[in-house]
Design a protein around this motif. Structure first.
Motif, PDB file in Angstrom:
ATOM      1  N   GLU A   4       0.850  -1.186   0.000  1.00 47.47           N
ATOM      2  CA  GLU A   4       0.000   0.000   0.000  1.00 47.47           C
ATOM      3  C   GLU A   4       0.882   1.231   0.000  1.00 47.47           C
ATOM      4  N   ALA A   5       0.548   2.145  -0.851  1.00 48.77           N
ATOM      5  CA  ALA A   5       1.287   3.405  -0.856  1.00 48.77           C
ATOM      6  C   ALA A   5       0.414   4.495  -0.254  1.00 48.77           C
ATOM      7  N   ALA A   6       0.930   5.146   0.771  1.00 50.19           N
ATOM      8  CA  ALA A   6       0.219   6.274   1.368  1.00 50.19           C
ATOM      9  C   ALA A   6       1.160   7.465   1.339  1.00 50.19           C
ATOM     10  N   ASP A   7       0.736   8.549   0.769  1.00 49.52           N
ATOM     11  CA  ASP A   7       1.573   9.746   0.649  1.00 49.52           C
ATOM     12  C   ASP A   7       2.932   9.412   0.015  1.00 49.52           C
ATOM     13  N   GLY A   8       2.919   8.497  -0.904  1.00 49.82           N
ATOM     14  CA  GLY A   8       4.163   8.141  -1.593  1.00 49.82           C
ATOM     15  C   GLY A   8       5.116   7.317  -0.749  1.00 49.82           C
ATOM     16  N   VAL A   9       4.705   6.931   0.443  1.00 50.73           N
ATOM     17  CA  VAL A   9       5.571   6.146   1.316  1.00 50.73           C
ATOM     18  C   VAL A   9       5.088   4.698   1.302  1.00 50.73           C
ATOM     19  N   ILE A  10       5.996   3.767   1.028  1.00 52.09           N
ATOM     20  CA  ILE A  10       5.624   2.357   1.050  1.00 52.09           C
ATOM     21  C   ILE A  10       5.519   1.907   2.495  1.00 52.09           C
ATOM     22  N   LYS A  11       4.378   1.387   2.858  1.00 52.90           N
ATOM     23  CA  LYS A  11       4.173   0.938   4.236  1.00 52.90           C
ATOM     24  C   LYS A  11       4.986  -0.308   4.532  1.00 52.90           C
ATOM     25  N   TYR A  12       5.499  -0.340   5.720  1.00 53.84           N
ATOM     26  CA  TYR A  12       6.266  -1.481   6.181  1.00 53.84           C
ATOM     27  C   TYR A  12       5.353  -2.701   6.333  1.00 53.84           C
ATOM     28  N   ARG A  13       5.793  -3.839   5.789  1.00 55.32           N
ATOM     29  CA  ARG A  13       5.026  -5.077   5.906  1.00 55.32           C
ATOM     30  C   ARG A  13       5.908  -6.176   6.476  1.00 55.32           C
ATOM     31  N   SER A  14       5.409  -6.827   7.506  1.00 54.74           N
ATOM     32  CA  SER A  14       6.147  -7.933   8.095  1.00 54.74           C
ATOM     33  C   SER A  14       5.320  -9.201   7.937  1.00 54.74           C
ATOM     34  N   GLN A  15       5.938 -10.249   7.404  1.00 52.55           N
ATOM     35  CA  GLN A  15       5.283 -11.558   7.279  1.00 52.55           C
ATOM     36  C   GLN A  15       5.989 -12.507   8.219  1.00 52.55           C
ATOM     37  N   ARG A  16       5.212 -13.159   9.080  1.00 55.59           N
ATOM     38  CA  ARG A  16       5.839 -13.991  10.092  1.00 55.59           C
ATOM     39  C   ARG A  16       5.367 -15.433  10.019  1.00 55.59           C
ATOM     40  N   VAL A  17       6.312 -16.346  10.173  1.00 57.34           N
ATOM     41  CA  VAL A  17       6.015 -17.767  10.323  1.00 57.34           C
ATOM     42  C   VAL A  17       6.229 -18.084  11.795  1.00 57.34           C
ATOM     43  N   ALA A  18       5.233 -18.722  12.416  1.00 54.56           N
ATOM     44  CA  ALA A  18       5.332 -18.993  13.852  1.00 54.56           C
ATOM     45  C   ALA A  18       6.143 -20.252  14.132  1.00 54.56           C
ATOM     46  N   GLY A  19       7.370 -20.291  13.647  1.00 55.05           N
ATOM     47  CA  GLY A  19       8.211 -21.471  13.836  1.00 55.05           C
ATOM     48  C   GLY A  19       9.324 -21.228  14.834  1.00 55.05           C
ATOM     49  N   THR A  20      10.122 -22.253  15.055  1.00 57.66           N
ATOM     50  CA  THR A  20      11.283 -22.092  15.927  1.00 57.66           C
ATOM     51  C   THR A  20      12.540 -22.065  15.066  1.00 57.66           C
ATOM     52  N   PHE A  21      13.662 -21.701  15.679  1.00 58.18           N
ATOM     53  CA  PHE A  21      14.923 -21.623  14.941  1.00 58.18           C
ATOM     54  C   PHE A  21      16.061 -21.902  15.917  1.00 58.18           C
ATOM     55  N   ALA A  22      17.214 -22.286  15.369  1.00 54.38           N
ATOM     56  CA  ALA A  22      18.383 -22.581  16.210  1.00 54.38           C
ATOM     57  C   ALA A  22      18.891 -21.283  16.833  1.00 54.38           C
ATOM     58  N   CYS A  97       9.922 -13.002   8.682  1.00 56.05           N
ATOM     59  CA  CYS A  97      10.585 -13.440   9.909  1.00 56.05           C
ATOM     60  C   CYS A  97       9.942 -14.695  10.475  1.00 56.05           C
ATOM     61  N   ARG A  98      10.645 -15.304  11.440  1.00 60.33           N
ATOM     62  CA  ARG A  98      10.213 -16.548  12.065  1.00 60.33           C
ATOM     63  C   ARG A  98      10.290 -16.371  13.574  1.00 60.33           C
ATOM     64  N   GLY A  99       9.259 -16.837  14.279  1.00 60.00           N
ATOM     65  CA  GLY A  99       9.280 -16.754  15.734  1.00 60.00           C
ATOM     66  C   GLY A  99       7.905 -16.474  16.287  1.00 60.00           C
ATOM     67  N   ALA A 100       7.854 -16.249  17.602  1.00 64.44           N
ATOM     68  CA  ALA A 100       6.576 -16.033  18.275  1.00 64.44           C
ATOM     69  C   ALA A 100       6.130 -14.575  18.218  1.00 64.44           C
ATOM     70  N   LEU A 101       7.061 -13.656  17.951  1.00 62.75           N
ATOM     71  CA  LEU A 101       6.733 -12.227  17.920  1.00 62.75           C
ATOM     72  C   LEU A 101       7.137 -11.621  16.583  1.00 62.75           C
ATOM     73  N   ASP A 102       6.463 -10.508  16.226  1.00 58.23           N
ATOM     74  CA  ASP A 102       6.801  -9.817  14.985  1.00 58.23           C
ATOM     75  C   ASP A 102       8.130  -9.074  15.117  1.00 58.23           C
ATOM     76  N   ALA A 103       8.769  -8.877  13.970  1.00 55.79           N
ATOM     77  CA  ALA A 103       9.987  -8.069  13.930  1.00 55.79           C
ATOM     78  C   ALA A 103       9.594  -6.596  13.910  1.00 55.79           C
ATOM     79  N   SER A 104      10.361  -5.783  14.588  1.00 57.90           N
ATOM     80  CA  SER A 104      10.098  -4.341  14.651  1.00 57.90           C
ATOM     81  C   SER A 104      10.179  -3.703  13.268  1.00 57.90           C
ATOM     82  N   SER A 105       9.478  -2.595  13.086  1.00 64.38           N
ATOM     83  CA  SER A 105       9.574  -1.861  11.817  1.00 64.38           C
ATOM     84  C   SER A 105      10.963  -1.261  11.640  1.00 64.38           C
ATOM     85  N   GLU A 106      11.751  -1.255  12.697  1.00 63.84           N
ATOM     86  CA  GLU A 106      13.123  -0.769  12.584  1.00 63.84           C
ATOM     87  C   GLU A 106      14.078  -1.878  12.118  1.00 63.84           C
ATOM     88  N   SER A 107      13.526  -3.082  11.890  1.00 63.86           N
ATOM     89  CA  SER A 107      14.355  -4.198  11.409  1.00 63.86           C
ATOM     90  C   SER A 107      15.050  -3.846  10.099  1.00 63.86           C
TER      91      SER A 107
END
Ligand SMILES: [Zn+2]
Length: 213
Positions: A4-22, A97-107
């Protein structure tokens, strides 16, 4: 996925898989560094309940482990409060990203640093009024005041800044992200130490000034 573009700025989108990792072995060190930064007030939560500050560790390639969003109020995190950023696109402002929580928009800022300098293993982002002001008054590297956080423009500005730095670790100020400062380095210890020592130096100068009044 659509953008989605709002005011010409691309909105940050985070897609998360609720998995585990080493868990990388340096996680313990990373988490201890976070607690140190929390105790100094460089990571935490505002009076309005908004969390600030985050830190990350490169795992492999351009993948990195980062503190999950909305964890600012917690002094000591557990492993489930981190997530693994598996891929990202600065141009499209997306993070997978992968895990129980979303990654910050500062990622994206962290990702831009890892992508630009393969020697970087750790990125620390904190908030401090006194450190922010002192770095802006000095000659610290900085991103421009008209570049807000969490945008592709910030990731691009950070990429340019990182390209201009030849030695590690580096401490820079995000002039367009109030109170925002970032340190990055070849390991957790050097990045954290640079931010903490500079912060303490600024605090002691501040106190000296008050004493002399
Ligand atoms: Zn911030």
């Amino acid at each position: 996925m659509t953008l989605e573009a709002a005011d010409g700025v691309i909105k940050y989108r985070s897609q998360r898989v609720a998995g585990t990792f080493a868990q990388p072995s340096e996680w313990v060190q990373l988490n201890a560094a976070r607690t140190t930064l929390f105790d100094l007030g460089l990571i935490g939560v505002t009076g309005q309940g908004v969390g600030f500050g985050n830190l990350s560790l490169r795992t492999q390639g351009d993948q990195f482990l980062i503190t999950g969003s909305a964890t600012g109020a917690v002094r000591e995190l557990n492993a489930q409060q981190y997530c693994l950023v598996e891929s990202f696109s600065v141009a499209h402002n997306t993070v997978q990203c992968r895990g129980a929580l979303d990654a910050s928009s500062e990622s994206m800022t962290h990702g831009a640093i890892y992508q630009t300098n393969p020697q970087v293993r750790c990125v620390v982002h904190g908030h401090s009024r006194v450190l922010f002001d002192a770095l802006l008054q000095g000659n610290a590297p900085r991103t421009a005041v008209d570049v807000p956080y969490g945008t592709p423009a910030m990731a691009q500005a950070v990429t340019r800044l990182v390209l201009g730095q030849t030695a590690l670790p580096v401490l820079f100020v995000m002039a367009g992200h109030d109170e925002g400062v970032v340190a990055y380095g070849a390991d957790v210890a050097s990045a954290t130490r640079l931010m903490v020592e500079t912060f303490q130096k600024v605090l002691s100068h501040d106190q000296d000034r008050h004493h002399r009044r």
